[in-house]
Structures are given as C-alpha cells and as structure tokens.
Design an enzyme around this catalytic site. Structure first.
Site, PDB file in Angstrom:
ATOM      1  CG  LEU A 130      -2.005  -1.042   1.572  1.00  0.00           C
ATOM      2  CD1 LEU A 130      -2.661  -0.790   2.680  1.00  0.00           C
ATOM      3  CD2 LEU A 130      -2.884  -1.261   0.168  1.00  0.00           C
ATOM      4  CG  ASP A 131       0.119   4.424  -2.702  1.00  0.00           C
ATOM      5  OD1 ASP A 131       0.991   3.774  -3.119  1.00  0.00           O
ATOM      6  OD2 ASP A 131      -0.719   4.708  -3.467  1.00  0.00           O
ATOM      7  NE  ARG A 132       4.394   9.344   3.329  1.00  0.00           N
ATOM      8  CZ  ARG A 132       4.098   9.997   4.619  1.00  0.00           C
ATOM      9  NH1 ARG A 132       4.525  10.084   5.661  1.00  0.00           N
ATOM     10  NH2 ARG A 132       3.396  11.219   4.139  1.00  0.00           N
TER      11      ARG A 132
END
Length: 300
Positions: A130-132
């Site tokens: 997942l993105d940050r």
C-alpha cells in the site's frame, strides 16, 4: 507441509501435482527436490515419481534468513495469522518496506521484530503493498511457497480486494470503471488513463453522500499502481486529500483511502478467510463531520 494423496491425484507426477494442484513454482520445485526436501512415505522423492492413492507427501521448507531488515519494536495490528501468512492493518503515514529515504520505522521492521519475538524463522515477504498514506490490510508470506501461491491467487483474481474511499463531491449510484492506466512518461510518478496502457477495472458503489463528499466502496478486479486514485480522479471525484490526483485538504492530511477487506481461501485446505480492518480515526472524523454513517455489517 504434508499432503495426503487422494484417488483423484493418483497417477500424477510429483512435480505436476505440486505445480498445478498446490501452487508451487517450477523454480521452487527444482530447489526442494534437488536439496532432498521432499519425501513420499518417509523416503526421499524425485520430481518424476508417480503418486498413488494413500501416499503421504512431506515437504521441508527451509527459509533463507538473510535479509537486510532490522527488527524494531514497532506495534503491529495483527488481523489474521496462520502457518503460511500474516495479515496486518497498516496505519496511515507508514511505509511498508525500507527504502533509501525510509531506512527504519517501516511496517517490515515491525514485522521482523514480531517474527523474532515469536521465534518464527521467517523473513518479510510482502504479498501486496500500500502507498505510505493509504491505510489497511497488508499480507506477509512466511515462506517462498506461501509468497508464490498468494501472488498467483492475486494474479488470477482469487483474492477479493475491497476498499473504502471518501471522495470529493456528491457521487451517486454504482458502476464500473474499465479504463487502461500507465505512466505518461518513464520518469513520471503519476499515472493516468491512457490509450494503450494496462487494463484496469474498478467496481464502485456509493454508500453515503452529502453535497461536499461521498463515501464509496470499491472492489479491484485488477491491481495497477494508484488504480483507485487514478480512476476516481478521472471520473471527477478525486479522493479527499489526494494531492497527486486532486488537491490538498484542510480536514485530512492524506488521501482518504483504506484497504478494508480481503477475502481468500487458505493455502492449506479450502477454508474461507475474511480479513477486515477497522476504518481509521481520521476518516471516521470526516464521516462524522458530514453526518455520514458507515456500518461494517451492511458492507457486503
């Protein structure tokens, strides 16, 4: 790992059984047979051995502990765990894996610490990322076999991937966005809908809306980078707080996107696993502000 051979699998070669019935890669099969890690009825087996009903196939999976991830005492929210995988709820603002700019404080550092504390001889093998600034469910495989098998399930769309997003504007109804996505140039971080790109399919349904924002549930049929963010922005409803595909928000410091639920079959046996991650507080505060309700038991 232990497999009891049924009548349906009698007459199959061992390597074909492991590859087509149990999800082992050709590379892994070669590795374990070459290193005498496969046994039939207690005796070392060969890849071309023919299976018989009643045979017991045993596999010793030896892990390579060499991985440059330092364990750190970072709390991790474990949603599900079995002998093959670990599923955790990643908080927003956390990077999943160390990078040049984020050497520590990542989800992987916390998971490695957990493996050490629980005396599990595993390295961190991320099945999905997942993105940050996206919160929610991340799967970590405990072995090479589990990583390859889960990756194949994702590739064949055998993992149901459900998200919750809060988007700008009043959005209504439900539908499907089936539009290709790619980089406009090789050095671009941003993706866009572009002819000739990779096919990307996102199903959506609005479950609550006001004049300013809407809460949307989404199911990914494909898993392209930034897929949900690109598709929602393209149809005129960028995710709240998404500075890359929309604009900065004064009520949330990130994109309001949460990987809410994953549904799949266990790697050993046919039991269905349903993992759910609670909506994080920053998104709940927005729903409260706009008098929007979200009930997990109505999200089906």
């Amino acid at each position: 790992m232990v497999f009891n051979i049924s009548k349906d699998d009698e007459g199959k070669r061992l390597d074909n059984f492991l590859k087509f019935e149990k999800g082992f890669s050709t590379r892994l099969i070669k590795k374990i047979t070459k290193n005498d890690c496969v046994f039939i009825n207690g005796k070392i087996a060969w890849a071309d051995d023919i299976l018989k009903e009643g045979d017991i196939v045993e596999i010793l999976l030896k892990e390579n502990k060499e991985q440059d991830i330092m364990p750190e005492d970072i709390p991790i929210d474990i949603v599900y765990e079995d002998e093959d995988i670990l599923v955790v709820n990643k908080p927003p603002f956390m990077v999943v894996h160390p990078t040049k700019s984020h050497q520590s404080g990542t989800l992987a550092n916390g998971v490695m610490n957990y493996f050490n504390k629980t005396k599990q001889n595993c390295i961190v093998r991320l099945v999905n990322r997942l993105d940050r600034d996206t919160s929610g469910l991340v799967i970590i495989a405990k072995s090479q076999f589990a990583h390859q098998a889960m990756a194949k399930m994702f590739e064949k769309n055998k993992v149901k991937k459900e998200y919750i997003a809060i988007v700008k504007g009043k959005m209504e109804g439900k539908g499907t966005v089936d539009l290709p996505i790619d980089r406009p140039s090789l050095d671009s971080v941003k993706r866009c809908v572009i002819e000739g790109g990779q096919r990307a399919i996102t199903h959506y349904e609005v479950i609550g809306s006001s004049e300013d924002v809407s809460i949307v549930k989404l199911i990914l049929e494909t898993g392209r980078t930034h897929q949900i963010r690109v598709h929602l922005s393209h149809i005129g409803h960028p995710i709240l707080g998404d500075e890359l595909y929309g604009e900065k928000s004064n009520i949330i410091q990130r994109q309001a996107l949460h990987a809410f639920r994953l549904t799949f079959n266990k790697l050993r046996g046919e039991d269905l696993v349903v993992c759910t991650a609670n909506i994080p507080q920053d998104m709940l505060e927005i729903l409260k502000k706009y008098n929007l309700d979200f009930q997990e038991d109505t999200y089906e």
